[in-house]
Scaffold this motif. Structure first.
Motif, PDB file in Angstrom:
ATOM      1  N   ARG A 172       4.863   4.636   6.943  1.00 22.32           N
ATOM      2  CA  ARG A 172       4.641   5.994   6.444  1.00 22.32           C
ATOM      3  C   ARG A 172       4.278   6.937   7.596  1.00 22.32           C
ATOM      4  O   ARG A 172       4.735   8.080   7.638  1.00 22.32           O
ATOM      5  CB  ARG A 172       3.520   5.968   5.403  1.00 22.32           C
ATOM      6  N   ILE A 173       3.471   6.478   8.539  1.00 19.88           N
ATOM      7  CA  ILE A 173       3.127   7.308   9.699  1.00 19.88           C
ATOM      8  C   ILE A 173       4.375   7.632  10.512  1.00 19.88           C
ATOM      9  O   ILE A 173       4.574   8.771  10.964  1.00 19.88           O
ATOM     10  CB  ILE A 173       2.088   6.605  10.578  1.00 19.88           C
ATOM     11  N   GLN A 174       5.207   6.638  10.696  1.00 19.35           N
ATOM     12  CA  GLN A 174       6.430   6.848  11.478  1.00 19.35           C
ATOM     13  C   GLN A 174       7.334   7.879  10.813  1.00 19.35           C
ATOM     14  O   GLN A 174       7.917   8.731  11.488  1.00 19.35           O
ATOM     15  CB  GLN A 174       7.155   5.510  11.665  1.00 19.35           C
ATOM     16  N   ARG A 175       7.431   7.826   9.494  1.00 13.49           N
ATOM     17  CA  ARG A 175       8.236   8.823   8.781  1.00 13.49           C
ATOM     18  C   ARG A 175       7.584  10.200   8.832  1.00 13.49           C
ATOM     19  O   ARG A 175       8.256  11.227   8.889  1.00 13.49           O
ATOM     20  CB  ARG A 175       8.447   8.399   7.321  1.00 13.49           C
ATOM     21  N   ALA A 176       6.255  10.216   8.823  1.00 12.55           N
ATOM     22  CA  ALA A 176       5.528  11.491   8.837  1.00 12.55           C
ATOM     23  C   ALA A 176       5.762  12.274  10.118  1.00 12.55           C
ATOM     24  O   ALA A 176       5.616  13.504  10.141  1.00 12.55           O
ATOM     25  CB  ALA A 176       4.032  11.236   8.656  1.00 12.55           C
ATOM     26  N   ALA A 177       6.118  11.595  11.190  1.00 12.90           N
ATOM     27  CA  ALA A 177       6.336  12.270  12.467  1.00 12.90           C
ATOM     28  C   ALA A 177       7.557  13.188  12.442  1.00 12.90           C
ATOM     29  O   ALA A 177       7.765  13.970  13.377  1.00 12.90           O
ATOM     30  CB  ALA A 177       6.491  11.235  13.584  1.00 12.90           C
ATOM     31  N   CYS A 224      -5.770  -4.792  11.670  1.00 10.81           N
ATOM     32  CA  CYS A 224      -4.927  -3.935  10.825  1.00 10.81           C
ATOM     33  C   CYS A 224      -5.065  -2.478  11.249  1.00 10.81           C
ATOM     34  O   CYS A 224      -4.070  -1.750  11.368  1.00 10.81           O
ATOM     35  CB  CYS A 224      -5.311  -4.097   9.355  1.00 10.81           C
ATOM     36  N   LEU A 225      -6.307  -2.052  11.480  1.00  8.58           N
ATOM     37  CA  LEU A 225      -6.530  -0.675  11.912  1.00  8.58           C
ATOM     38  C   LEU A 225      -5.866  -0.394  13.251  1.00  8.58           C
ATOM     39  O   LEU A 225      -5.366   0.714  13.485  1.00  8.58           O
ATOM     40  CB  LEU A 225      -8.028  -0.400  12.039  1.00  8.58           C
ATOM     41  N   ARG A 226      -5.838  -1.391  14.127  1.00  4.01           N
ATOM     42  CA  ARG A 226      -5.236  -1.160  15.433  1.00  4.01           C
ATOM     43  C   ARG A 226      -3.768  -0.762  15.296  1.00  4.01           C
ATOM     44  O   ARG A 226      -3.279   0.117  16.012  1.00  4.01           O
ATOM     45  CB  ARG A 226      -5.359  -2.408  16.316  1.00  4.01           C
ATOM     46  N   ARG A 227      -3.075  -1.411  14.389  1.00  3.89           N
ATOM     47  CA  ARG A 227      -1.663  -1.078  14.171  1.00  3.89           C
ATOM     48  C   ARG A 227      -1.515   0.352  13.644  1.00  3.89           C
ATOM     49  O   ARG A 227      -0.590   1.075  14.018  1.00  3.89           O
ATOM     50  CB  ARG A 227      -1.036  -2.074  13.204  1.00  3.89           C
ATOM     51  N   THR A 253      -0.521  -2.910   5.604  1.00  2.13           N
ATOM     52  CA  THR A 253      -0.488  -2.288   6.929  1.00  2.13           C
ATOM     53  C   THR A 253       0.933  -1.934   7.323  1.00  2.13           C
ATOM     54  O   THR A 253       1.182  -0.878   7.919  1.00  2.13           O
ATOM     55  CB  THR A 253      -1.121  -3.211   7.979  1.00  2.13           C
ATOM     56  N   ASP A 254       1.884  -2.807   6.996  1.00  2.00           N
ATOM     57  CA  ASP A 254       3.294  -2.506   7.270  1.00  2.00           C
ATOM     58  C   ASP A 254       3.702  -1.188   6.614  1.00  2.00           C
ATOM     59  O   ASP A 254       4.351  -0.340   7.233  1.00  2.00           O
ATOM     60  CB  ASP A 254       4.189  -3.626   6.729  1.00  2.00           C
ATOM     61  N   ALA A 255       3.303  -1.023   5.337  1.00  2.00           N
ATOM     62  CA  ALA A 255       3.659   0.194   4.600  1.00  2.00           C
ATOM     63  C   ALA A 255       2.994   1.420   5.212  1.00  2.00           C
ATOM     64  O   ALA A 255       3.599   2.496   5.304  1.00  2.00           O
ATOM     65  CB  ALA A 255       3.256   0.040   3.135  1.00  2.00           C
ATOM     66  N   LEU A 296      -2.613   4.619   0.641  1.00  2.00           N
ATOM     67  CA  LEU A 296      -2.321   3.562   1.606  1.00  2.00           C
ATOM     68  C   LEU A 296      -3.601   2.862   2.055  1.00  2.00           C
ATOM     69  O   LEU A 296      -3.630   1.634   2.207  1.00  2.00           O
ATOM     70  CB  LEU A 296      -1.597   4.152   2.813  1.00  2.00           C
ATOM     71  N   ASN A 297      -4.645   3.639   2.280  1.00  2.00           N
ATOM     72  CA  ASN A 297      -5.942   3.052   2.627  1.00  2.00           C
ATOM     73  C   ASN A 297      -6.445   2.162   1.490  1.00  2.00           C
ATOM     74  O   ASN A 297      -6.963   1.070   1.724  1.00  2.00           O
ATOM     75  CB  ASN A 297      -6.964   4.160   2.912  1.00  2.00           C
ATOM     76  N   GLY A 298      -6.307   2.665   0.269  1.00  2.00           N
ATOM     77  CA  GLY A 298      -6.739   1.884  -0.884  1.00  2.00           C
ATOM     78  C   GLY A 298      -5.986   0.580  -1.010  1.00  2.00           C
ATOM     79  O   GLY A 298      -6.569  -0.463  -1.340  1.00  2.00           O
ATOM     80  N   ALA A 299      -4.684   0.611  -0.735  1.00  2.00           N
ATOM     81  CA  ALA A 299      -3.874  -0.612  -0.799  1.00  2.00           C
ATOM     82  C   ALA A 299      -4.320  -1.619   0.253  1.00  2.00           C
ATOM     83  O   ALA A 299      -4.371  -2.830  -0.004  1.00  2.00           O
ATOM     84  CB  ALA A 299      -2.401  -0.267  -0.616  1.00  2.00           C
TER      85      ALA A 299
END
Length: 225
Positions: A115-120, A55-58, A109-111, A204-207
């Motif tokens: 979120r990272i992709q939108r943050a860019a 999961c972290l790798r993604r 992990t999908d979420a 997100l980490n908590g989820a």
């Protein structure tokens, strides 16, 4: 001619302090997961830990192969982007040790990746993700690596994720990182926007941890029974 700073500029807090103090509750909630408690007590199986690493790798792929690549010259994000922090190669090495990547369905992990992709879209929101992950890796992550090595009797193998060979002294690095945060050209409203994203990242980490915690019964170490 004398230039007088506006009241907003005079009262604008240091960004590093704002992020640390403004996300204390969210940080605490994300850390107190059953999965992490069981993992650090050595009670999670190799498969369970491999799922976590997968999961972290993604997440790190989204940060390092996606957002960072597109923001390398961004005036805000480029202040914190540093290849010495990259974790993908270390995660891959650890996954090989723990049994290889695991194909695991993870809505959390999908979420997170989405979120990272939108943050860019803006360097400031990317900084929120970068700060939350990598400063955490350089802080509590160091203790996690030592605990895992002890509980699983690893003798240095399988915990490359927590090692930063190119940053031998984390504290001076973290201090300099916070100085770069404080020097970012952000007004008070933009600082609050970064803080809101940091809080969202901890959520997100908590989820993700909640999702992993729900599957703990299937990841108990059998060699302890």
């Amino acid at each position: 001619m004398t230039i007088v700073s506006s009241p907003t500029e005079l009262t604008k807090p240091l960004l590093s302090a704002l992020l640390r103090e403004g996300s204390t509750a969210e940080h605490r909630d994300a850390e107190g997961s059953s999965f992490m408690t069981e993992l650090l007590a050595g009670r999670v199986s190799r498969e369970g830990y491999a799922v976590y690493l997968s999961c972290l790798r993604r997440v790190y792929a989204a940060l390092e192969e996606g957002a960072a690549a597109s923001l390398a010259t961004d005036p805000i994000a480029s202040a914190v982007i540093d290849p010495r922090l990259d974790r993908l190669a270390a995660i891959d090495a650890d996954l090989e040790f723990w049994g290889g990547p695991v194909a695991h369905v993870s809505p959390a992990t999908d979420a997170y990746v989405s979120r990272i992709q939108r943050a860019a879209a803006w360097g400031g929101t990317f900084v929120a993700h970068h700060y939350t992950r990598y400063l955490g890796d350089l802080s509590g992550g160091q203790a996690i690596g030592r605990l895992l090595a002890r509980e699983f009797d690893l003798d240095g193998a399988g915990v490359a994720f927590y090692a930063f060979p190119e940053i031998p002294k984390p504290k001076p690095y973290k201090d300099a990182y916070r100085e770069r945060l404080d020097a970012l050209p952000l007004d008070a409203a933009e600082q609050q926007r970064v803080l809101a994203e940091v809080k969202g990242v901890f959520g997100l980490n908590g989820a993700l941890f909640s999702e992993l915690s729900a599957q703990l019964p299937s990841w108990r170490r059998r060699d302890l029974t």
